[in-house]
Design a protein around this motif. Structure first.
Motif, short mmCIF file in Angstrom:
data_model
loop_
_atom_site.label_atom_id
_atom_site.label_comp_id
_atom_site.label_asym_id
_atom_site.label_seq_id
_atom_site.Cartn_x
_atom_site.Cartn_y
_atom_site.Cartn_z
N ASP A 13 26.68 -15.41 28.02
CA ASP A 13 27.62 -15.82 26.98
C ASP A 13 29.03 -15.59 27.52
O ASP A 13 29.45 -14.45 27.66
CB ASP A 13 27.38 -15.02 25.70
N GLY A 14 29.73 -16.65 27.86
CA GLY A 14 31.06 -16.53 28.44
C GLY A 14 30.98 -16.28 29.94
O GLY A 14 29.99 -16.62 30.59
N ASN A 15 32.01 -15.68 30.49
CA ASN A 15 32.03 -15.40 31.92
C ASN A 15 32.61 -14.03 32.23
O ASN A 15 33.12 -13.81 33.32
CB ASN A 15 32.81 -16.49 32.67
N GLU A 16 32.51 -13.10 31.27
CA GLU A 16 33.07 -11.78 31.46
C GLU A 16 32.02 -10.70 31.20
O GLU A 16 31.13 -10.87 30.37
CB GLU A 16 34.23 -11.54 30.49
N TRP A 17 32.15 -9.61 31.96
CA TRP A 17 31.37 -8.41 31.68
C TRP A 17 32.27 -7.21 31.94
O TRP A 17 32.53 -6.84 33.08
CB TRP A 17 30.12 -8.34 32.56
N GLU A 18 32.76 -6.63 30.86
CA GLU A 18 33.56 -5.41 30.97
C GLU A 18 32.63 -4.25 30.67
O GLU A 18 31.92 -4.25 29.66
CB GLU A 18 34.72 -5.42 29.97
N ARG A 19 32.62 -3.26 31.58
CA ARG A 19 31.69 -2.16 31.42
C ARG A 19 32.26 -0.88 32.00
O ARG A 19 33.17 -0.91 32.83
CB ARG A 19 30.36 -2.46 32.08
N ILE A 20 31.68 0.21 31.55
CA ILE A 20 32.01 1.54 32.05
C ILE A 20 30.74 2.13 32.63
O ILE A 20 29.67 2.07 32.00
CB ILE A 20 32.56 2.44 30.93
N TYR A 21 30.84 2.69 33.83
CA TYR A 21 29.73 3.39 34.46
C TYR A 21 29.96 4.89 34.31
O TYR A 21 31.05 5.38 34.56
CB TYR A 21 29.66 3.06 35.96
#
Length: 129
Positions: free
Chosen positions: A107-115
């Motif tokens: 869905d969309g083209n972004e993946w913002e994440r915290i490890y």
């Protein structure tokens, strides 16, 4: 209703844990982790790039929590089974050897994440359904 009572749904976050199984293959478990639980971690980092490992099989580089802030992804494990990760679902990457997993943004083209890397030998607090 008191949401602080043990066992109520509000005391847990939905989680999916990637695990290694026989012959260095990867599978997943669906479950939860308790809220207000101290995690044995000393640092975290954020990432937004989606081009590096999308659709490329890989194991996790370390045991870690992956907290999605933005994006919806389909993960695929060794046997072809899939699951969706999106904000509100904690991914516990515990598949640190073998084939690993793949993922793709759906869905969309972004993946913002915290490890949040977990210390060696520490509990990940995962409770399987």
């Amino acid at each position: 209703m008191n949401t602080d009572q043990a066992g109520t749904p509000n005391n847990y976050l939905k989680a999916i844990r990637l695990i290694n199984i026989g012959e260095d293959r990867c599978a997943f478990e669906i479950g939860k982790i308790p809220i207000r639980q101290h995690i044995n971690a000393h640092y975290f980092f954020a990432q937004t790039d989606v081009s590096t490992l999308e659709n490329i099989p890989h194991p996790a580089p370390r045991r870690q929590y992956v907290i999605t802030l933005k994006g919806k992804l389909r993960f695929t494990v060794s046997n072809g089974e899939t699951f969706i990760i999106e904000p509100g679902i904690i991914l516990i990457a515990n598949d640190t050897r073998g084939e690993g997993h793949t993922w793709e943004v759906v869905d969309g083209n972004e993946w913002e994440r915290i490890y949040i890397p977990l210390e060696d030998g520490s509990d990940d607090y995962f409770i399987a359904d």
